[in-house]
Design an enzyme around this catalytic site. Structure first.
Site, PDB file in Angstrom:
ATOM      1  N   HIS A  91       0.863  -1.180   0.000  1.00 13.36           N
ATOM      2  CA  HIS A  91       0.000   0.000   0.000  1.00 13.36           C
ATOM      3  C   HIS A  91       0.900   1.231   0.000  1.00 13.36           C
ATOM      4  O   HIS A  91       2.029   1.190   0.479  1.00 13.36           O
ATOM      5  CB  HIS A  91      -0.867  -0.032   1.263  1.00 13.36           C
ATOM      6  CG  HIS A  91      -1.944   0.999   1.326  1.00 13.36           C
ATOM      7  ND1 HIS A  91      -1.693   2.307   1.678  1.00 13.36           N
ATOM      8  CD2 HIS A  91      -3.284   0.914   1.111  1.00 13.36           C
ATOM      9  CE1 HIS A  91      -2.827   2.981   1.683  1.00 13.36           C
ATOM     10  NE2 HIS A  91      -3.804   2.167   1.330  1.00 13.36           N
ATOM     11  N   ASP A 118       3.033  -4.659   7.822  1.00 12.91           N
ATOM     12  CA  ASP A 118       1.788  -3.907   7.705  1.00 12.91           C
ATOM     13  C   ASP A 118       0.647  -4.909   7.809  1.00 12.91           C
ATOM     14  O   ASP A 118       0.388  -5.674   6.883  1.00 12.91           O
ATOM     15  CB  ASP A 118       1.769  -3.178   6.352  1.00 12.91           C
ATOM     16  CG  ASP A 118       0.433  -2.507   6.044  1.00 12.91           C
ATOM     17  OD1 ASP A 118      -0.527  -2.673   6.812  1.00 12.91           O
ATOM     18  OD2 ASP A 118       0.354  -1.817   5.001  1.00 12.91           O
ATOM     19  N   GLN A 143      -4.711  -5.350   6.763  1.00 16.08           N
ATOM     20  CA  GLN A 143      -5.727  -6.195   6.134  1.00 16.08           C
ATOM     21  C   GLN A 143      -5.819  -7.593   6.751  1.00 16.08           C
ATOM     22  O   GLN A 143      -6.586  -8.416   6.266  1.00 16.08           O
ATOM     23  CB  GLN A 143      -5.426  -6.323   4.639  1.00 16.08           C
ATOM     24  CG  GLN A 143      -5.478  -5.024   3.874  1.00 16.08           C
ATOM     25  CD  GLN A 143      -6.873  -4.431   3.784  1.00 16.08           C
ATOM     26  OE1 GLN A 143      -7.873  -5.148   3.879  1.00 16.08           O
ATOM     27  NE2 GLN A 143      -6.958  -3.126   3.614  1.00 16.08           N
ATOM     28  N   LYS A 179     -10.255  -1.078  10.173  1.00 11.02           N
ATOM     29  CA  LYS A 179     -10.265  -2.209   9.256  1.00 11.02           C
ATOM     30  C   LYS A 179     -10.516  -3.533   9.975  1.00 11.02           C
ATOM     31  O   LYS A 179     -10.502  -4.595   9.347  1.00 11.02           O
ATOM     32  CB  LYS A 179      -8.957  -2.265   8.460  1.00 11.02           C
ATOM     33  CG  LYS A 179      -8.785  -1.072   7.507  1.00 11.02           C
ATOM     34  CD  LYS A 179      -7.575  -1.212   6.634  1.00 11.02           C
ATOM     35  CE  LYS A 179      -7.295   0.057   5.843  1.00 11.02           C
ATOM     36  NZ  LYS A 179      -8.255   0.288   4.763  1.00 11.02           N
ATOM     37  N   CYS A 221      -4.635   2.586  -3.783  1.00  6.74           N
ATOM     38  CA  CYS A 221      -3.383   3.030  -3.147  1.00  6.74           C
ATOM     39  C   CYS A 221      -2.294   1.967  -3.294  1.00  6.74           C
ATOM     40  O   CYS A 221      -1.518   1.718  -2.371  1.00  6.74           O
ATOM     41  CB  CYS A 221      -3.602   3.387  -1.677  1.00  6.74           C
ATOM     42  SG  CYS A 221      -4.647   4.830  -1.431  1.00  6.74           S
TER      43      CYS A 221
END
Length: 409
Positions: A126, A203, A206, A229, A367
């Site tokens: 991202h 990261d 998600q 999220k 993104c």
């Protein structure tokens, strides 16, 4: 609910926003990779905090401040347990995953990365896990390197060792691609990076809505994620960092609560985790995030994972049956995302027509422009799934796509 068979109808009943019509049709929400909806338990926690406990934390001696501080620090402990960190001092509250990554780039990065050094990321990141490292490398004269992806959307891990050199100071990698749904084998990646002495930031934005994450098992040095999220509020996120690494990092922002003493000559900084939490935090956001984690555990992460995977498989088969549709989500292990294009129809046109049918999807570059460029496209249509979605939602998506074909035939 934990331990009981997964009941999607019961889960959907907990999300009030889903029970409405859009454009005169029942809402089908397939944009959870952008933000998840909130269960009533999270909404109630926010209302309860603001109606009963609202006060600033850590500084007051009155009852409301004591209750607010207890709720805020209780949320930190709840996060620690949810991701299995060793200590609450390893849990830093931030605005979201983006701020967490920027914190690491500007604190750890500015103190550890210098001229001629390298930072390694991947082609599927991202933008929030690309731009902060570009900025850092420009600031200090370092080089940003990128591990490529293959035609399926998997990382080319056979090239990992060659990209980890004696100049590599950090590897930053997404756990789950927001554009393709690829689930990266981060535990193995971390092990291989550590064998070369390279710390790793993951990261996780998600990931946490779909499956359990154990930061001690992963052995990551940093893990970043956002509340919104994973069914929590917007404006709250978490940076997990190993205590030994965080202790070596200077503060990123200055202000209240990150200090012990201030004089005109110098400042003595606070201990972990407060050293990285300058100013009044998003107290209600932390409370709401804790409520979201309670909810996820009550439903059961294993049950959620099984439901999500079953729905993803059903959706994959359904989309493969749509003439003229090209599916980009083809990685060996995937989670939560169906990314595709319709032949000769722009992604935004697909999104507009689906919206008229009450189906909310995302159209654009997500993104993740470097990743889409690997496939030679500027945009895709993304349907992203969560635990409240059903096979009927997928069927509604497919019916809408057939209408797209009819309109552009």
């Amino acid at each position: 609910m934990s331990g009981a068979p997964f009941d999607v109808a019961r889960v959907r009943a907990d999300f009030p926003i889903l029970h409405q019509e859009v454009r005169g049709r029942p809402l089908v929400y397939l944009d959870s990779a952008a933000t998840t909806q909130k269960p009533q338990a999270v909404i109630d926690a926010l209302v309860r905090y603001y109606t009963q406990d609202n006060a600033n934390v850590h500084r007051g001696v009155h009852a409301l401040s004591e209750r607010s501080t207890k709720a805020y620090e209780g949320a930190r402990e709840r996060v620690r347990r949810f991701i299995n960190a060793r200590d609450t001092k390893e849990i830093i509250f931030v605005r979201g995953c983006t701020e967490a990554i920027n914190l690491v780039a500007q604190s750890y990065g500015r103190s550890k990365v210098g001229p001629g050094d390298e930072v390694l990321i991947t082609a599927m990141e991202h933008h929030s896990n690309i731009v902060p490292w570009q900025m850092l490398c420009q600031q200090v004269g370092a080089t940003l390197k990128m591990l490529p992806v293959d035609e399926r959307g998997d990382l080319r891990l056979e090239q990992l060792e060659a990209n980890l050199t004696e100049r590599t100071r950090l590897l930053a990698v997404t756990h789950v691609s927001n554009a393709l749904g690829t689930v990266n084998p981060v535990r193995d990646i971390i092990k291989r990076a550590h064998a070369k002495g390279v710390p790793v930031l993951v990261d996780g934005a998600q990931a946490l809505a779909h499956f359990r994450v154990d930061v001690q098992d992963l052995d990551c040095d940093f893990y970043a994620f956002s509340g919104h999220k994973m069914f929590g509020p917007t404006g709250i996120g978490v940076l997990y960092g190993k205590a030994s690494v965080l202790e070596s990092m200077p503060p990123w922002q200055g202000g209240g609560d990150m200090i012990l003493t201030v004089t005109m000559e110098k400042t003595v900084y606070n201990r972990l985790p407060y050293r990285f939490e300058a100013g009044t935090p998003d107290i209600s956001g932390a409370v709401g995030l804790a409520a979201a984690m309670d909810y996820l555990d009550a439903v059961g992460m294993d049950a959620i994972s099984a439901h999500d995977q079953g729905l993803l498989e059903y959706g994959t088969r359904a989309l493969e049956g749509v003439p003229g549709l090209k599916l980009f989500s083809r990685a060996r292990e995937r989670s939560g995302v169906l990314s595709f294009l319709m032949e000769d129809v722009h992604a935004h046109d697909v999104g507009t027509i689906l919206d008229r049918e009450g189906v909310a999807i995302r159209a654009g570059h997500h993104c993740a422009q470097p990743l889409l460029s690997c496939f030679g496209v500027a945009a895709t249509v993304r349907a992203s799934l969560a635990m409240y979605n059903t096979r009927e939602d997928i069927d509604a998506l497919v019916r809408g796509l057939h209408k797209v074909r009819e309109m552009f035939a």
